[in-house]
Design a protein around this motif. Structure first.
Motif, PDB file in Angstrom:
ATOM      1  N   ALA A 217       0.836  -1.215   0.000  1.00 24.18           N
ATOM      2  CA  ALA A 217       0.000   0.000   0.000  1.00 24.18           C
ATOM      3  C   ALA A 217       0.864   1.255   0.000  1.00 24.18           C
ATOM      4  O   ALA A 217       0.547   2.247  -0.671  1.00 24.18           O
ATOM      5  N   ARG A 218       1.988   1.215   0.720  1.00 18.15           N
ATOM      6  CA  ARG A 218       2.883   2.370   0.788  1.00 18.15           C
ATOM      7  C   ARG A 218       3.520   2.660  -0.571  1.00 18.15           C
ATOM      8  O   ARG A 218       3.679   3.823  -0.947  1.00 18.15           O
ATOM      9  N   TYR A 223       4.407   6.500  -1.957  1.00 15.59           N
ATOM     10  CA  TYR A 223       5.448   6.804  -2.934  1.00 15.59           C
ATOM     11  C   TYR A 223       4.851   7.257  -4.270  1.00 15.59           C
ATOM     12  O   TYR A 223       5.508   7.942  -5.039  1.00 15.59           O
ATOM     13  N   GLY A 224       3.626   6.835  -4.557  1.00 20.72           N
ATOM     14  CA  GLY A 224       2.987   7.223  -5.811  1.00 20.72           C
ATOM     15  C   GLY A 224       3.432   6.413  -7.010  1.00 20.72           C
ATOM     16  O   GLY A 224       3.288   6.856  -8.155  1.00 20.72           O
ATOM     17  N   TYR A 225       3.983   5.203  -6.781  1.00 22.06           N
ATOM     18  CA  TYR A 225       4.441   4.371  -7.878  1.00 22.06           C
ATOM     19  C   TYR A 225       3.283   3.574  -8.474  1.00 22.06           C
ATOM     20  O   TYR A 225       2.251   3.371  -7.835  1.00 22.06           O
ATOM     21  N   ASP A 226       3.494   3.094  -9.709  1.00 21.13           N
ATOM     22  CA  ASP A 226       2.482   2.276 -10.378  1.00 21.13           C
ATOM     23  C   ASP A 226       3.032   0.868 -10.596  1.00 21.13           C
ATOM     24  O   ASP A 226       4.141   0.534 -10.155  1.00 21.13           O
ATOM     25  N   ASP A 227       2.240   0.040 -11.298  1.00 15.49           N
ATOM     26  CA  ASP A 227       2.646  -1.343 -11.538  1.00 15.49           C
ATOM     27  C   ASP A 227       3.980  -1.427 -12.275  1.00 15.49           C
ATOM     28  O   ASP A 227       4.800  -2.317 -12.011  1.00 15.49           O
ATOM     29  N   ALA A 228       4.205  -0.484 -13.207  1.00 15.49           N
ATOM     30  CA  ALA A 228       5.432  -0.529 -14.005  1.00 15.49           C
ATOM     31  C   ALA A 228       6.667  -0.340 -13.121  1.00 15.49           C
ATOM     32  O   ALA A 228       7.696  -1.001 -13.323  1.00 15.49           O
ATOM     33  N   MET A 229       6.595   0.548 -12.155  1.00 18.09           N
ATOM     34  CA  MET A 229       7.738   0.774 -11.265  1.00 18.09           C
ATOM     35  C   MET A 229       7.972  -0.433 -10.354  1.00 18.09           C
ATOM     36  O   MET A 229       9.118  -0.785 -10.060  1.00 18.09           O
ATOM     37  N   VAL A 230       6.893  -1.053  -9.901  1.00 20.79           N
ATOM     38  CA  VAL A 230       7.036  -2.247  -9.070  1.00 20.79           C
ATOM     39  C   VAL A 230       7.678  -3.361  -9.892  1.00 20.79           C
ATOM     40  O   VAL A 230       8.572  -4.078  -9.413  1.00 20.79           O
ATOM     41  N   ALA A 255      13.376   7.965  -1.955  1.00 25.09           N
ATOM     42  CA  ALA A 255      14.234   8.901  -1.235  1.00 25.09           C
ATOM     43  C   ALA A 255      15.073   9.743  -2.196  1.00 25.09           C
ATOM     44  O   ALA A 255      15.382  10.903  -1.913  1.00 25.09           O
ATOM     45  N   LYS A 256      15.436   9.157  -3.346  1.00 25.93           N
ATOM     46  CA  LYS A 256      16.233   9.870  -4.340  1.00 25.93           C
ATOM     47  C   LYS A 256      15.381  10.707  -5.284  1.00 25.93           C
ATOM     48  O   LYS A 256      15.912  11.423  -6.129  1.00 25.93           O
ATOM     49  N   GLY A 257      14.068  10.598  -5.155  1.00 26.01           N
ATOM     50  CA  GLY A 257      13.187  11.361  -6.029  1.00 26.01           C
ATOM     51  C   GLY A 257      13.037  10.775  -7.411  1.00 26.01           C
ATOM     52  O   GLY A 257      12.675  11.479  -8.363  1.00 26.01           O
ATOM     53  N   LEU A 258      13.304   9.482  -7.561  1.00 23.57           N
ATOM     54  CA  LEU A 258      13.160   8.807  -8.861  1.00 23.57           C
ATOM     55  C   LEU A 258      11.704   8.412  -9.030  1.00 23.57           C
ATOM     56  O   LEU A 258      11.193   7.586  -8.294  1.00 23.57           O
ATOM     57  N   ARG A 259      11.056   9.005 -10.018  1.00 22.05           N
ATOM     58  CA  ARG A 259       9.612   8.812 -10.164  1.00 22.05           C
ATOM     59  C   ARG A 259       9.229   7.880 -11.305  1.00 22.05           C
ATOM     60  O   ARG A 259       8.146   7.315 -11.297  1.00 22.05           O
ATOM     61  N   THR A 260      10.072   7.761 -12.333  1.00 24.69           N
ATOM     62  CA  THR A 260       9.733   6.976 -13.523  1.00 24.69           C
ATOM     63  C   THR A 260      10.831   5.963 -13.820  1.00 24.69           C
ATOM     64  O   THR A 260      11.937   6.031 -13.273  1.00 24.69           O
ATOM     65  N   ILE A 261      10.507   5.045 -14.733  1.00 22.27           N
ATOM     66  CA  ILE A 261      11.495   4.062 -15.162  1.00 22.27           C
ATOM     67  C   ILE A 261      12.672   4.753 -15.841  1.00 22.27           C
ATOM     68  O   ILE A 261      13.831   4.349 -15.674  1.00 22.27           O
ATOM     69  N   HIS A 262      12.403   5.828 -16.575  1.00 19.65           N
ATOM     70  CA  HIS A 262      13.484   6.583 -17.220  1.00 19.65           C
ATOM     71  C   HIS A 262      14.443   7.138 -16.167  1.00 19.65           C
ATOM     72  O   HIS A 262      15.661   7.115 -16.356  1.00 19.65           O
TER      73      HIS A 262
END
Length: 308
Positions: A217-218, A223-230, A255-262
């Motif tokens: 859930a976290r 964190y605001g991640y989606d299935d692709a990031m998981v 923590a590093k602010g990495l939001r996308t796969i890119h």
């Protein structure tokens, strides 16, 4: 026709914001009793029943219990010593519930809903527990009914399970029927996400611990991640199929602010949990470091020449 508030002449009483916050879930007689108590200070059920022309004394007692549970009133024993802790009133008995159901249609609706959800008649103790969620604990009736249906859908057809779930909901800020409906949608979404993660882990969702469910859930809600990031975390973890290892990767990315796969695959990822990142070239480099490997001159370590 247009209306406007008349000029006040001073004959007013202060109304706590708490009452306005409960207007969406309070019955009409609950609001009448609250305003009466604020204006007169009287909390005697018989007096309230007579002055407000309520159907029975139990209706007044139910309203007083509602506002006590909401925090407007406090309970105390008439003969209690000063400073003594107040004691909660005794729960409504079956006879009181039967009488109250004739004046409060919500009580009948609660019982009918629970019996339908549990697919069996309720016992008298179960009815007492159910109705006291509404009367004594001040849960909105719509919230109780939605919770009963949810608990029953998960195969738990006991009032103990309903009581536990209601406490969890209240801790998460669920009070009204609308909030309960939104919470159920969130629970359904959490179930889908848990099933997706379990598919990546190649385990059954029944194997997830409470801590694991909270971690998943976290990932999505905090964190605001989606299935692709998981899935990317699973890829970078390689053969290590471990939820808590994935959790450390996702926690580091956040923590590093990495939001996308890119972001994860780019140079900003740096070291740490992202050290296993993949670099996918759009075009092959053309360099084959294995070409002519057999004929390649072996590398030997240089030794210092002997001193003369």
């Amino acid at each position: 026709m247009i209306y406007r508030l008349k000029e006040l002449k001073g004959d007013t009483i202060p109304v706590p914001q708490l009452i306005f916050s409960k207007l969406g879930i309070a019955e009409e007689y609950n609001v009448r009793v609250a305003l009466y108590v604020l204006a007169t200070g009287i909390t005697d059920p018989e007096k309230i029943c007579a002055d407000l022309k309520l159907r029975s004394k139990i209706t007044a007692e139910s309203a007083l219990a509602f506002w006590a549970g909401a925090g407007l009133l406090e309970r105390y024993e008439e003969n209690a010593a000063p400073g003594e802790e107040p004691t909660a009133p005794a729960p409504m008995t079956w006879a009181e519930i039967a009488a109250a159901s004739r004046t409060d249609p919500m009580i009948s609706s609660l019982i009918d809903c629970a019996q339908t959800s549990f697919a069996r008649p309720l016992t008298h103790p179960e009815m007492e527990k159910l109705v006291n969620f509404y009367v004594q604990d001040a849960y909105a009736p719509e919230t109780v009914m939605l919770c009963v249906a949810y608990v029953a859908s998960r195969g738990k057809r006991t009032m103990g399970a309903v009581s536990h779930e209601l406490k969890v909901w209240r801790a998460e800020g669920v009070e009204t029927g609308e909030q309960a409906d939104a919470h159920l949608q969130l629970l359904a979404l959490r179930t889908q996400r848990e099933q997706y993660v379990c598919g990546l882990l190649n385990i059954s969702d029944t194997e997830l611990t409470l801590g694991g469910r909270k971690a998943i859930a976290r990932w999505y809600e905090v964190y605001g991640y989606d299935d692709a990031m998981v899935q990317e975390a699973a890829i970078q973890a390689g053969p290590k199929r471990d939820l808590w290892y994935w959790n450390s990767i996702l926690k580091t990315w956040n923590a590093k602010g990495l939001r996308t796969i890119h972001d994860v695959r780019g140079p900003v990822a740096g070291a740490g949990a992202s050290r296993n990142l993949r670099v996918d070239r759009a075009e092959p480099s053309g360099n084959d470091f294995l070409k002519n490997a057999v004929r390649r001159r072996p590398l030997r370590k240089k030794t210092d020449a002997p001193a003369e």
